[in-house]
Design an enzyme around this catalytic site. Structure first.
Site, short mmCIF file in Angstrom:
data_model
loop_
_atom_site.label_atom_id
_atom_site.label_comp_id
_atom_site.label_asym_id
_atom_site.label_seq_id
_atom_site.Cartn_x
_atom_site.Cartn_y
_atom_site.Cartn_z
N GLY A 135 -13.59 -53.99 62.84
CA GLY A 135 -14.40 -52.81 62.55
C GLY A 135 -14.70 -52.04 63.82
CG LEU B 173 -25.76 -69.36 67.73
CD1 LEU B 173 -25.71 -68.40 66.54
CD2 LEU B 173 -26.91 -70.35 67.56
CD GLU C 161 -22.39 -53.81 69.85
OE1 GLU C 161 -22.73 -54.19 68.75
OE2 GLU C 161 -21.86 -52.72 70.04
#
Lengths: 337, 751, 175
Positions: B251, B643, B717
């Protein structure tokens, strides 16, 4: 993509015959450029004549040189042991172009006949004299980064996009064609055209003629060759400027010089005076610079591609240096030697 | 302040490198994307794109197209069904202020490539063939598409875009102090227009289910956004529309807003009462949003020792004539650097183009390139090491936000660890001093910064009697690894194996989540999943306590832990019971909970939250021929807790690769006479290919953050921000040439 | 003439061809303008092969035709009459000593292990291209692999991991 009929030919004669019956026919082999253009609605053939079953895939010894069947794929040619050994210039030029997938499909004949990558030619929303004769050339004064600096006309500033053809031009290959009027040979320099006032014609093939083979002459220049390609990324991009250089040396003196440029003209660009200038000169930078200066003196760039003049000048010098040193540019090592 | 959960199980999976749970589906071709779903009697729509940039349609001849057997209808502005009237109805969740574009609305042409017709046919090939037969005539007007020519018309956008901080009011007197500064530097910087070009072209499939019900597969970064848009634009009952998107082929921001192919697919489906799929061509990926070309001027006034005294950052960006797209471009300068005299401005100018949009680190890619190149110039001018200069002016507080302290900022560790790994200390600061064969070698560095955000997000958790757990919400996994990290979080929360957990995403039947963007998904969805699991855990705990001879009798919830499929006393694991046994004893088939997570108001009132990075780049430049190779990148990231180091690393790699594209290759080239991007294909718009990419090393420095219970700050980002500046700075170090205009192509090296 | 289709405007302008797709022989009637990619995706529901650009500019549609990697978007299906086609759905069936216990071709397993993809859209093309590269046998070093894989664009930027995965499998086979 428009609708068309499909004919699968079994022999060259059948192919020529199938073409003759349909003025808007196209031969198709690898299809890597034709199908591409058909999807953009740039090419709208009424008939496709599939020539992939023709017995033209071989690479054979001939008169001390090699005959490349028109249907030998780019990969077949580039990885052929004889080509790699004797014509590293050609192998490297082919491997500098496109991608592995495209080279696996694209044919020798098709490579010669691929059309320009001019943005405007490809975009049916804009005029283009090559696509629609008389409609105009917006590349002139437009986005012209990839356009020609040599041999342009007021009607067209497109370039021929092939890498392989640049090497074939330097090697002075001969194109064998067959057509309604029989067979003939076309020296490579006469195969492609300059745009002039008929930019819709890329080559001097007569209607219905088919490329059947490309002959590599016996003279192979050994290792004193280089194919140098400069582009906007390190692979899978068309040349801004490319140089095929081949030298025959007598000690430190140049006996024969061949120099062809890609990405700068409507055909692989050669300059006989520059090549002649090199003959008898020492194989050193000053000689190469003089030749390069002579070549670029004829450039007529646009605002958007003015950089190509200096780039071509420098690339010629480097290409000749590499050829003289016998260090053909490796396509894998992105460091230019 | 944020609560931390005492009984969330152990961190068995969270924090460890795990392969993607969606990996098998993606490597076997089983993962289906929006344009790959089908339904009975599916129709195919092909968009006809306009050829002029400004003017009116004077006629559309559809006769030839409609005569092609298999063509059902050609929809144009002349025969389209009515849809909502007001702009408000078209404003999606992330729309900037203005009047959103409406496809086939009227005869007006707003930009080149605008959809002017949709050809609907029984199969894709027929639709494509017929689309080429549609003849459109226009009354063309001269378009304005040259940003450099409209500077005089620039304006401060009157309506601010939600969630986008406008530049703060100036403080001190930047201009006066600049004039008297010992070291002065004022330069202009430009970044070219870029197009996102995810590998999957935008596509929507609308399945007509009957009785006014629709199932929609849409290429969007958040199905809830498309869901609300469809309901609003077509006046549909939200309960009768289900929007799904289990996989998204990239995307990078292009799928934040519902794009016109969704509108057209639903328009045709409703008009014809048949299922319709519309897939855009690669060329048409240039017919909507893009990262805007931006012109910037940075003025730095400093003492001779490099201490900043004046900082001015002015930006001019284009927008469309119908919306005021805004992004944060100039604020970063004052977020990164402490300075007493600061002026920041951001202006827009309208062009005849589609509305620009968010593209990976929107605004930051742009603004940080300028300030981080300028800082390198200042380092060079003052003779300071670039890192030393940055440390000298290091900000401990966010001057653009009431001088609040940062929740965490381990940027200094990024400098130290990145420099160490890169070998920065061996750098000869003198430009043109390093050489390898024919190539000049350059080492450059830059800082990266991006906001760390959370959004209101819901998620559910359902534990069934077989010990399997399902969690999920409507957000999308756009390739970031959301399926995987949510699976890890859920597994740890209830002490299950990852195999026992199924994560479902991209479905409006699931609890609502915002679009996947802004690097907020891990924090937002992760926290929501964790809370939903905790809720299920509490239910389990209550049931466990009610068991006969419960091993957990007289134990508080805070003292239990979930591990290995059991609930047990944390410091006495033998005292516990299997989750399946708890449920069997209680006779429950399933336990479920829905929870929501939201930004921590207390935290946000006290702190500002950003991720940071230090990027080190090595380039090798064949100066004579202008060829630049990026041979080495070290990106040191401070982004809170990681994570999953494997997928996290990939996020940074991807950001760096796109940053290399931005630095050296990417540029949509506009013919300003035609108002048209001319290199609208992947052959002539260059994105990096494998041969362009060499060694990239990613370091995650330790950083503890408390903005959310997971301690994560987002990674989508930060990898791209500053990368182009590091490369440009390396090019300067290699060649002595300062190139302030991206991309750095051969011609600019030669110039 | 070996084959002549009917009139281009006739709705029944279809030509019978035979393809072996992932080991299964299929007799198909195709229009001359149907690409191998559209045949796979639209007619045979083999949507694993992706359409990224439809013009040979991205490599997402890469499949193996008689073991050679090509762009299926630029390949007219009718011209491949008699060919053996392998798509991502058939890769596991190609593995030399059968697919691993996970039912995957070693390159598929290596892509998962090395996180050689993110969004997954270019992945089927990358995988088929990797197998084609190994079949070709020209690329050995990392530089050579990078160059030989440059016809497959990955916008998510997984390139270094893709090279790691291919190297891993090539070294495994060399062992």
């Amino acid at each position: 993509m428009n609708r068309f009929d499909y004919v699968r030919a079994g022999t060259v004669a059948e192919a020529v015959q199938a073409f003759a019956g349909a003025p808007d026919a196209r031969f198709i082999a690898g299809g890597t450029n034709l199908v591409d253009l058909m999807k953009y609605d740039v090419e709208r053939p009424g008939r496709l004549v599939d020539i992939t079953r023709l017995p033209l895939t071989g690479i054979e010894e001939r008169d001390g040189g090699l005959r490349l069947g028109a249907l030998a794929t780019n990969a077949d040619v580039a990885y052929d042991a004889r080509v790699r050994e004797r014509y590293p210039l050609l192998a490297n030029a082919i491997l500098a172009g496109a991608s592995a997938q495209l080279r696996n499909a694209a044919s020798t004949g098709g490579n010669l006949l691929q059309r320009t990558r001019c943005y405007y030619f490809y975009d049916t929303a804009t005029p283009c004299n090559k696509r629609e004769p008389g409609s105009g050339c917006p590349a002139i004064g437009g986005v012209s980064r990839i356009h020609a600096i040599f041999g342009t006309s007021e009607h067209c500033i497109a370039t021929h996009p092939s890498d392989m053809c640049v090497a074939l031009a330097a090697l002075e290959a001969v194109v064998q064609v067959a057509g309604p009027a029989g067979e003939r040979s076309i020296p490579f320099a006469e195969f492609h055209r300059l745009p002039g006032d008929a930019p819709e014609r890329d080559t001097n093939l007569a209607p219905g003629e088919i490329v059947v083979a490309v002959d590599l002459p016996a003279r192979d220049f050994g290792q004193n060759v280089t194919y140098l390609k400069l582009r906007d990324r390190l692979s899978y991009a068309f040349a801004l400027v490319s140089v095929a250089a081949a030298l025959e040396l007598d000690g430190g003196t140049i006996r024969t010089a061949r120099l062809a440029l890609g990405g700068v003209a409507h055909k692989p660009w050669r300059n006989a005076r520059a090549e002649a200038l090199l003959v008898g000169k020492p194989a050193e930078r000053a000689s190469f610079q003089a030749a390069a200066d002579l070549v670029v003196a004829e450039a007529k760039p646009q605002a958007g591609n003015a950089f190509k003049v200096e780039l071509a000048r420098r690339a010629i010098v480097r290409g000749l240096e590499q050829a003289a040193a016998g260090t053909p540019q490796s396509i894998t090592d992105k460091r230019i030697q | 302040m944020t609560q931390t959960f005492s009984s969330t199980g152990s961190d068995r999976f969270v924090g460890s490198a795990r392969s993607r749970v969606d990996g098998p589906a993606k490597v076997t071709g089983l993962a289906r994307y929006a344009g790959e779903f089908t339904g009975p009697d599916l129709l195919h729509g092909t968009v006809v794109s306009g050829t002029i940039a400004r003017g009116r349609i004077t006629g559309i001849d559809t006769e030839a197209a409609e005569a092609v057997p298999g063509v059902i209808k050609v929809l144009t502005h002349e025969n389209r069904p009515r849809t909502a009237w007001l702009d408000y109805n078209y404003q999606d969740a992330v729309a900037p202020p203005g009047s959103p574009f409406r496809a086939l609305y009227d005869d007006k042409i707003h930009y080149s490539g605008q959809p002017v017709a949709l050809v609907v046919a029984e199969d894709f090939e027929t639709a494509r063939h017929a689309a080429a037969l549609v003849r459109v005539s226009y009354a063309a007007e001269t378009p304005a598409t040259d940003l450099t020519a409209v500077g005089d018309l620039a304006y401060d956008p009157p309506k601010k875009r939600s969630g986008i901080k406008p530049p703060p009011k100036p403080w001190g007197d930047a201009d006066a102090v600049f004039d008297t500064s010992a070291v002065k530097l004022r330069e202009t910087y430009r970044i070219a227009t870029e197009h996102h070009n995810p590998m999957e072209p935008h596509a929507s499939t609308v399945i007509v289910e009957g009785e006014g019900r629709y199932t929609v597969y849409d290429k969007v970064q958040g199905v809830s956004n498309s869901h609300a848009y469809l309901a609003s634009v077509f006046g549909l009952d939200k309960d009768k529309v289900r929007v799904m998107n289990p996989y998204l082929g990239g995307g990078f921001g292009s799928g934040l807003r519902p794009q016109y192919q969704l509108f057209l697919a639903m328009l045709a489906a409703r008009d014809l009462d048949r299922s319709v799929r519309v897939v855009l061509t690669r060329d048409q990926m240039w017919s909507f949003t893009h990262r805007p070309e931006t012109l910037q001027t940075v003025s730095l006034g400093a003492d001779a020792d490099g201490t900043l005294q004046a900082l001015r950052h002015d930006a001019l960006a284009p927008t469309s004539r119908f919306e005021d797209y805004q992004e944060v471009v100039v604020n970063w300068s004052a977020v990164l650097y402490r300075c007493d005299n600061v002026a920041l401005t951001y202006k827009l100018a309208q062009l005849d183009v589609f509305t620009p949009g968010d593209m990976r680190a929107p605004g930051a890619v742009t603004g940080v390139f300028a300030i981080e190149t300028a800082m390198d110039e200042l380092a060079h001018a003052t003779g300071l090491d670039p890192i030393e200069l940055r440390l000298k002016n290091y900000s401990e507080r966010d001057a653009t936000a009431e001088d609040k302290p940062f929740g965490s900022k381990a940027l200094k560790s990024c400098f130290t660890q990145g420099a160490e790994r890169f070998g920065w200390s061996r750098r000869n600061p003198e430009p043109r001093s390093m050489r390898e064969g024919r190539e000049l070698v350059g080492w450059g560095m830059a800082t990266g910064v991006w906001e760390s955000m959370m959004q209101q997000t819901s998620a559910h958790a359902i534990l069934t009697a077989d010990g399997k757990l399902e969690v999920g919400n409507s957000t999308g996994d756009i390739g970031t690894g959301t399926y995987t990290i949510l699976t890890q979080i859920a597994a740890d929360s209830l002490g299950l194996t990852m195999e026992a957990v199924t994560t479902k995403l991209g479905d409006t039947d699931l609890p609502e989540a915002p679009v996947a963007g802004g690097s907020w998904t891990a924090a937002s969805s992760g926290t929501a999943v964790m809370k939903a699991c905790r809720d299920v855990g509490e239910q389990l705990f209550k049931l466990a306590r009610q068991m006969d001879d419960s091993p957990l009798a007289n134990v508080d919830f805070e003292r239990v832990a979930f591990a290995e499929g059991r609930i047990a006393v944390a410091d006495d694991p033998a005292r516990g019971v299997a989750l399946v046994d708890v449920m069997r004893a209680a006779g429950v088939e399933k336990l479920e909970a829905t929870a929501s997570a939201a930004p921590d108001k207390d935290f946000n009132a006290t702190y500002e939250a950003y991720t940071h990075s230090a990027i080190f780049a090595e380039v090798k430049v064949d100066e004579e021929l202008g060829q630049v190779r990026v041979t080495r990148i070290v990106s040191a990231i401070a982004a809170g807790k990681v994570l999953n180091p494997k997928t996290a690393r990939s996020q940074i790699l991807g950001g760096v690769v796109m940053g290399i594209g931005s630095a050296l290759e990417e540029e949509s080239m506009m013919d300003t006479r035609l108002g048209r991007f001319m290199n609208h294909n992947l052959s002539e718009y260059h994105v990096p290919v494998n041969a362009d990419i060499h060694d990239i090393e990613v370091i995650f420095v330790d950083e503890e953050d408390k903005a959310n219970p997971l301690g994560v700050k987002g990674l989508g980002e930060i990898g791209i921000v500053g990368t182009a500046a590091a490369i440009a700075n390396a090019v300067h170090h290699a060649t002595g040439k300062r190139i302030r205009d991206l991309p750095i192509t051969i011609d600019k090296i030669l110039a | 003439m070996l084959i002549e289709s009917g009139s281009p405007v006739a709705a029944d302008n279809r030509i019978g061809i035979s393809l072996t797709i992932n080991g299964q022989q299929r007799e198909l009637q195709v229009a001359p303008w149907t690409t191998l990619l559209d045949l796979l995706r639209e007619r045979l529901d083999l949507t694993g092969t992706k359409k990224g650009c439809d013009h040979g500019q991205c490599g997402a549609c890469t499949v193996l035709v008689n073991g050679t990697r090509v762009n299926s978007c630029l390949t007219l299906a009718v011209m491949k009459d008699g060919a053996e086609i392998t798509t991502v759905e058939g890769l596991a069936g190609l593995a030399n000593d059968g697919a691993g216990s996970n039912g995957l071709h070693p390159i598929q397993a290596a892509f998962i292990e090395h996180d050689a993809f993110q969004c997954g859209y270019c992945t089927p093309g990358q995988l088929c291209s990797s197998v084609g590269l190994m079949n070709e046998g020209h690329a050995k070093s990392r530089d050579e692999i990078r160059e030989a894989m440059s016809g497959n664009i990955c916008r998510c930027g997984a390139y270094t991991n893709i090279v790691d995965a291919i190297e891993d499998v090539m070294q495994g086979e060399a062992r």
